[in-house]
Design a protein around this motif. Structure first.
Motif, PDB file in Angstrom:
ATOM      1  N   ALA A 223       0.835  -1.207   0.000  1.00 47.96           N
ATOM      2  CA  ALA A 223       0.000   0.000   0.000  1.00 47.96           C
ATOM      3  C   ALA A 223       0.868   1.254   0.000  1.00 47.96           C
ATOM      4  CB  ALA A 223      -0.924   0.000   1.209  1.00 47.96           C
ATOM      5  N   SER A 224       1.997   1.228   0.715  1.00 46.48           N
ATOM      6  CA  SER A 224       2.892   2.386   0.755  1.00 46.48           C
ATOM      7  C   SER A 224       3.481   2.664  -0.625  1.00 46.48           C
ATOM      8  CB  SER A 224       4.012   2.151   1.767  1.00 46.48           C
ATOM      9  OG  SER A 224       3.492   1.997   3.072  1.00 46.48           O
ATOM     10  N   ILE A 225       3.885   1.607  -1.325  1.00 43.39           N
ATOM     11  CA  ILE A 225       4.439   1.787  -2.666  1.00 43.39           C
ATOM     12  C   ILE A 225       3.368   2.332  -3.606  1.00 43.39           C
ATOM     13  CG2 ILE A 225       5.161   0.457  -4.705  1.00 43.39           C
ATOM     14  CD1 ILE A 225       7.017  -1.097  -2.871  1.00 43.39           C
ATOM     15  N   ALA A 226       2.147   1.845  -3.473  1.00 41.84           N
ATOM     16  CA  ALA A 226       1.065   2.362  -4.304  1.00 41.84           C
ATOM     17  C   ALA A 226       0.828   3.846  -4.023  1.00 41.84           C
ATOM     18  CB  ALA A 226      -0.213   1.567  -4.049  1.00 41.84           C
ATOM     19  N   GLU A 227       0.884   4.233  -2.744  1.00 39.20           N
ATOM     20  CA  GLU A 227       0.662   5.644  -2.405  1.00 39.20           C
ATOM     21  C   GLU A 227       1.737   6.544  -2.999  1.00 39.20           C
ATOM     22  OE1 GLU A 227       0.981   8.594   1.441  1.00 39.20           O
ATOM     23  OE2 GLU A 227       0.429   6.506   1.788  1.00 39.20           O
ATOM     24  N   VAL A 228       3.007   6.129  -2.835  1.00 42.34           N
ATOM     25  CA  VAL A 228       4.097   6.963  -3.352  1.00 42.34           C
ATOM     26  C   VAL A 228       4.024   7.053  -4.874  1.00 42.34           C
ATOM     27  CG1 VAL A 228       6.598   7.183  -3.547  1.00 42.34           C
ATOM     28  CG2 VAL A 228       5.572   6.438  -1.404  1.00 42.34           C
ATOM     29  N   THR A 229       3.740   5.940  -5.534  1.00 39.11           N
ATOM     30  CA  THR A 229       3.623   5.944  -6.999  1.00 39.11           C
ATOM     31  C   THR A 229       2.505   6.879  -7.441  1.00 39.11           C
ATOM     32  OG1 THR A 229       4.385   3.645  -7.058  1.00 39.11           O
ATOM     33  CG2 THR A 229       3.323   4.508  -9.033  1.00 39.11           C
ATOM     34  N   ARG A 230       1.382   6.804  -6.733  1.00 38.60           N
ATOM     35  CA  ARG A 230       0.249   7.674  -7.090  1.00 38.60           C
ATOM     36  C   ARG A 230       0.600   9.135  -6.896  1.00 38.60           C
ATOM     37  NH1 ARG A 230      -3.015   5.285  -4.338  1.00 38.60           N
ATOM     38  NH2 ARG A 230      -4.033   4.037  -5.956  1.00 38.60           N
ATOM     39  N   ARG A 231       1.258   9.462  -5.785  1.00 41.26           N
ATOM     40  CA  ARG A 231       1.607  10.865  -5.516  1.00 41.26           C
ATOM     41  C   ARG A 231       2.624  11.391  -6.529  1.00 41.26           C
ATOM     42  NH1 ARG A 231       2.961  10.753   0.819  1.00 41.26           N
ATOM     43  NH2 ARG A 231       3.660  12.896   0.384  1.00 41.26           N
ATOM     44  N   ARG A 232       3.578  10.545  -6.903  1.00 46.67           N
ATOM     45  CA  ARG A 232       4.587  11.001  -7.864  1.00 46.67           C
ATOM     46  C   ARG A 232       3.968  11.282  -9.221  1.00 46.67           C
ATOM     47  NH1 ARG A 232       6.695  12.306 -11.796  1.00 46.67           N
ATOM     48  NH2 ARG A 232       8.763  11.864 -12.619  1.00 46.67           N
ATOM     49  N   PHE A 233       3.085  10.380  -9.708  1.00 44.49           N
ATOM     50  CA  PHE A 233       2.560  10.552 -11.063  1.00 44.49           C
ATOM     51  C   PHE A 233       1.335  11.452 -11.100  1.00 44.49           C
ATOM     52  CE2 PHE A 233       5.263   6.859 -11.619  1.00 44.49           C
ATOM     53  CZ  PHE A 233       5.897   7.193 -12.818  1.00 44.49           C
ATOM     54  N   LEU A 234       0.653  11.639  -9.963  1.00 45.30           N
ATOM     55  CA  LEU A 234      -0.369  12.687  -9.924  1.00 45.30           C
ATOM     56  C   LEU A 234       0.267  14.052 -10.069  1.00 45.30           C
ATOM     57  CD1 LEU A 234      -2.897  11.501  -7.181  1.00 45.30           C
ATOM     58  CD2 LEU A 234      -3.326  11.796  -9.634  1.00 45.30           C
ATOM     59  N   ARG A 235       1.450  14.205  -9.486  1.00 46.86           N
ATOM     60  CA  ARG A 235       2.209  15.452  -9.670  1.00 46.86           C
ATOM     61  C   ARG A 235       2.525  15.659 -11.152  1.00 46.86           C
ATOM     62  NH1 ARG A 235       6.150  18.380  -6.845  1.00 46.86           N
ATOM     63  NH2 ARG A 235       6.896  20.050  -8.218  1.00 46.86           N
ATOM     64  N   HIS A 236       2.923  14.583 -11.808  1.00 47.58           N
ATOM     65  CA  HIS A 236       3.215  14.655 -13.243  1.00 47.58           C
ATOM     66  C   HIS A 236       1.961  15.010 -14.028  1.00 47.58           C
ATOM     67  CE1 HIS A 236       4.566  13.670 -17.226  1.00 47.58           C
ATOM     68  NE2 HIS A 236       3.814  12.610 -17.306  1.00 47.58           N
ATOM     69  N   ARG A 237       0.835  14.386 -13.696  1.00 45.90           N
ATOM     70  CA  ARG A 237      -0.425  14.669 -14.395  1.00 45.90           C
ATOM     71  C   ARG A 237      -0.854  16.118 -14.168  1.00 45.90           C
ATOM     72  NH1 ARG A 237      -4.052  10.299 -15.066  1.00 45.90           N
ATOM     73  NH2 ARG A 237      -5.631  11.924 -15.313  1.00 45.90           N
ATOM     74  N   ALA A 238      -0.682  16.610 -12.948  1.00 46.08           N
ATOM     75  CA  ALA A 238      -1.074  17.990 -12.645  1.00 46.08           C
ATOM     76  C   ALA A 238      -0.249  18.982 -13.447  1.00 46.08           C
ATOM     77  CB  ALA A 238      -0.920  18.261 -11.150  1.00 46.08           C
TER      78      ALA A 238
END
Length: 675
Positions: A466-481
Motif C-alpha cells: 500500500a505504501s508503494i502504491a501511495e508513493v507511486t500515485r503521488r509522484r505521477f499525480l504530480r506529473h499529471r497535474a
C-alpha cells in the motif's frame, strides 16, 4: 528519433541580431542553451545534413522537438543570459564545468564567538572565510599543524568545545600549546579572535609584516636576556617560513592571476586552473567534461570563463562575511589563457564588470607567466591521460548497461532516466519513502525526494504494498497535474521571442516561479524495491492514471531478481551483468536515502517522547534544551545545576527534566529497542 526538419523555423524568420537560443524536447524540457552573434547563421547550421554534424550535436537535434530564441542588444547581454539559463535549466547537452570531486578548503568560522579552523568540503556558507581550494586535504592539515604553533586558534568541533568547557579541562592541543584553550578561559573571546585574525592575515599573503614583527620581538627578548621567549619566537619564525616554502613564489612581481589551460580529444576536454595570489600558487582545480560539439579551444575557453566566473561571483556574493572582513575577489586582475575566445572584447568587458575594475584577459607570450602556463598545460594533459586510464570503460559501460536493460526488458528506448522508490520503517512506525533519480546512469541528487507515508497501518505492521502504491500515485499525480496546466494540444514551436519570455505554455516550467519543474516529465523506467506484489501495486496505479509510457520493474533483494508486471517468473540478469549492477546501485541509493530520512524522523520523535509531559516544559524550552546540549544523550548525562543554566529553565523544571529522562531510559531498557 525526431526529424529536425519537422521543427525547423521558416526560412528568413530567424533574426540576424545577437541572441540566446533554447532547444526543447517533446516534454518541453530545455536540453540545450547557446548564444550567437548572428542567430540566423548559428541556428541554420544545426539543420544541415545530419551526417556532417558532430555526434553529440546530432543526438541533440534529433532529441529536440522545438527551438526558440531571445534577441538581445549586445553580446555582453547574451553572455549573461546564456549563463543564467544554463544555471536555471541545467540542459542535458550543455557542458557544465562541475568539479569531478569536492576540493578541500581551509575554513574559518568568523561568525562564531570563538572562531574555528577546519578542513571543509561543500557549498560556501555565510560568516565563514575560505582559503584554497587545495588539491589534497593532507596539505591543509600539515599547514594547520605548522601554523597553530604560532597561531594557537581552536580546531575542535563545537561538541568537543562544549564538553571541555563543562569539565573545565583543555584537550591535548591545549596542553601542548597548539591551542590557546578558550574553552577553559585561558584567553578571552577577544584575544582568541585576534589570534584568528592574525592567522587569516598570514594566509591572505600579509606575511612579511608578521615575520618582521616576530623578528623584532625575538631581538628584544634576547636583549632583555629572556632567552626562553627568544628561542620560542625563533621556532615560530621557522614554522612560518616552512609554511611559506610550501607555497613557492612562481611570479616575482606579486601577481594576482588565474591561469587556464585545456587539453582534449574528440570526446572529452580536460581543464586545469591555477590560482596565483601575491605571486604564489594558492589553489588548483581540474575538470574533465564531455565535449559538446565541434567547438575549438577558443570557443571552449569562452564557455568556461562564462560559467566559472559567473558561479564564483555568485558564491562570493552569497557568503559575504558578516564580521566586516572582505572576502577575496573571485575575479583576479589577470586571466591568462592558451587561446582567446572569438568574442574576447565582450568577455573581457563582462569580466571587468564582475570585478568592478579592468581585467586583463590575454595569452602570456614570454617570461615566468608563459613558463607557468606551460606547467598548467602539462597538468591538463596529465589529468586527461589519468582519466582515460582510470575510467576507460565508464562511459562505454554505462551505455552498455542501459542498452542491456533496454534489450532484456524489451523497452522501446534506453532508460536514460530511471527513478526508484524504497520504503523504510520500524515495526510500522515512522513510515517514510524515498525517490531517487538516475540520468544517463548517474545520480541526479537535485531531483531526489522524501515522502512521509500517510496511509501507514496503525497496528504495528506496515503494508509495504500500500505504501508503494501511495508513493507511486503521488509522484505521477504530480506529473499529471503539471501536464494539465499546459495546453492539451501541443502548440506549434515558437519562432521568435524578443520579449525575454516564452510564447507557448510549457508543462515543464512553473508559471509562478519561472523555473523548471523537477517532475514535469516521466521516467523511462520506474523501479520499486520488492518483488511481484510491489511491482503489481505500482503498475496498477499507472494503469489507473492511464500512464502507458513508463516501464515498471521490481528488484527483489534476496536473489536480485527483476520482476515485470504480468509475468509469473522473474527476469534473471547474469551476476556479472553491468545492467544488474546499475539496477542494484539505483536500488541501494534509494535504500540509503530512505534510511537517512527515517533515522532523522525517528530521532525527532524519540526526542519529543523523552521530554513529553514534563511540567512547565513547552516546545520552545524543549528545543532550547536539546540545542544547548546537542542531543538527548548529552542532556541525560547533565546534572540538575547544568540543566538549570539553560535560559528559561529553573531548578524545579531541571529536576523534572532529569527525572523524566531517567524514567524514559528505564522504560526503554525494559521493553528493548524496536527493530
Amino acid at each position: 528519433m525526431a526529424d529536425p526538419s519537422t521543427y525547423r523555423p521558416a526560412p528568413g524568420s530567424i533574426p540576424t541580431e545577437p541572441g540566446v537560443y533554447k532547444f526543447r524536447d517533446v516534454h518541453r524540457r530545455v536540453i540545450y542553451v547557446g548564444k550567437a552573434k548572428s542567430l540566423r547563421s548559428r541556428l541554420t547550421s544545426y539543420f544541415a545534413d545530419l551526417t556532417s554534424l558532430h555526434p553529440r550535436t546530432r543526438q541533440m537535434v534529433t532529441t529536440a522537438a522545438s527551438v526558440e530564441w531571445t534577441v538581445v542588444s549586445t553580446e555582453v547581454e547574451a553572455l549573461q543570459l546564456e549563463y543564467n539559463w544554463i544555471k536555471e535549466f541545467d540542459p542535458r547537452f550543455n557542458v557544465r564545468y562541475r568539479d569531478d570531486k569536492s576540493y578541500p578548503m581551509l575554513a574559518v568560522t568568523m561568525a562564531e564567538e570563538y572562531p574555528r579552523l577546519f578542513v571543509y568540503r561543500g557549498p560556501r556558507r555565510k560568516g565563514v572565510r575560505y582559503f584554497g581550494p587545495y588539491a589534497h586535504a593532507w596539505a591543509i592539515r600539515e599547514t594547520l599543524d605548522l601554523l597553530t604553533r604560532v597561531f594557537p586558534a581552536r580546531t575542535c568541533s563545537n561538541g568537543v568545545f562544549k564538553r571541555h568547557r563543562q569539565i573545565d579541562r583543555p584537550c591535548l592541543l591545549g596542553y601542548i600549546d597548539k591551542c590557546a584553550a578558550p574553552c577553559i578561559g585561558r584567553v578571552s573571546a577577544e584575544e582568541h579572535r585576534v589570534i584568528v585574525e592574525d592567522f587569516c592575515d598570514f594566509l591572505a599573503g600579509r606575511t612579511d609584516r608578521m615575520i618582521n614583527n616576530l623578528q623584532s620581538q625575538m631581538e628584544k627578548a634576547s636583549t632583555a636576556l629572556d632567552f626562553e621567549r627568544a628561542a620560542r619566537l625563533r621556532d615560530d619564525i621557522g614554522a612560518l617560513r616552512r609554511a611559506l616554502e610550501r607555497q613557492s613564489v612562481v611570479l616575482g612581481d606579486g601577481t594576482d592571476a588565474d591561469l587556464v589551460a585545456m587539453d582534449g580529444d574528440d570526446l572529452e576536454v580536460s581543464v586545469q586552473v591555477f590560482h596565483v595570489r601575491g605571486g604564489r600558487v594558492l589553489g588548483q582545480r581540474g575538470w574533465i567534461v564531455e565535449k559538446s560539439g565541434d567547438d575549438d579551444m577558443a570557443d571552449q575557453v569562452g564557455q568556461f570563463l562564462t560559467q566559472f566566473y559567473g558561479e564564483q561571483v555568485e558564491q562570493a556574493a552569497s557568503v559575504s562575511v558578516e564580521d566586516g572582513h572582505a572576502s577575496a575577489d573571485p575575479v583576479p586582475r589577470e586571466v591568462l589563457v592558451q587561446a582567446l575566445p572569438p568574442n574576447v572584447g565582450e568577455v573581457r568587458e563582462w569580466l571587468s564588470g564582475l570585478r568592478g575594475s579592468n581585467v586583463d584577459l590575454r595569452i602570456p607570450q614570454r617570461g615566468d607567466k608563459k613558463a607557468l602556463m606551460e606547467t598548467v598545460a602539462r597538468n591538463a594533459s596529465g589529468a586527461l591521460a589519468q582519466h582515460k586510464l582510470k575510467r576507460a570503460g565508464d562511459l562505454t559501460t554505462r551505455s552498455a548497461a542501459l542498452t542491456e536493460i533496454q534489450d532484456t526488458l524489451g523497452l522501446d528506448t534506453a532508460p536514460l532516466r530511471i527513478e526508484c522508490i524504497d520504503i523504510s520503517h520500524v515495526q510500522g512506525t515512522d513510515v517514510v519513502a524515498s525517490l531517487v533519480v538516475f540520468e544517463d546512469g548517474l545520480p541526479r541528487k537535485s531531483d531526489y525526494r522524501h515522502y512521509a507515508i500517510r496511509e501507514a497501518a496503525g497496528d504495528g505492521h506496515s503494508d509495504d504494498v500500500a505504501s508503494i502504491a501511495e508513493v507511486t500515485r503521488r509522484r505521477f499525480l504530480r506529473h499529471r497535474a503539471d501536464l494539465a496546466e499546459s495546453s492539451p494540444v501541443p502548440p506549434p514551436p515558437p519562432l521568435a521571442d524578443v520579449s525575454g519570455g516564452d510564447l507557448a505554455p510549457e508543462a515543464a516550467i512553473d508559471p509562478k516561479t519561472g523555473r523548471p519543474r523537477k517532475f514535469a516529465y516521466p521516467p523511462n523506467l520506474f523501479v520499486v524495491d520488492g518483488g511481484a506484489p510491489q511491482v503489481h501495486a505500482a503498475a496498477a496505479v499507472l494503469d489507473e492514471l492511464n500512464i502507458t509510457d513508463v516501464a515498471v520493474v521490481g528488484l527483489a533483494k534476496r536473489l536480485e531478481e527483476v520482476w515485470v508486471p504480468g509475468d509469473d517468473d522473474p527476469v534473471i540478469f547474469p551476476r556479472t551483468s553491468e545492467a544488474l549492477f546499475l539496477l542494484q546501485r539505483v536500488r541501494d541509493e534509494a535504500h540509503r536515502f530512505a534510511i537517512s530520512f527515517h533515522r532523522s524522523k525517528r530521532s525527532k520523535r524519540m526526542t519529543a517522547s523523552a521530554l513529553d509531559g514534563v511540567p512547565g516544559l513547552g516546545s520552545t524550552r524543549r528545543s532550547a534544551l536539546v540545542a544547548h546540549f546537542g542531543s538527548v544523550a548529552n542532556l541525560r548525562q547533565a546534572t540538575i545545576e547544568q540543566i538549570a543554566e539553560v535560559p528559561g529553565i529553573g531548578q524545579m523544571t531541571a529536576k523534572a527534566v532529569q527525572e523524566a529522562l531517567v524514567e524514559h531510559n528505564q522504560d526503554t531498557e525494559k521493553t528493548g529497542p524496536s527493530s
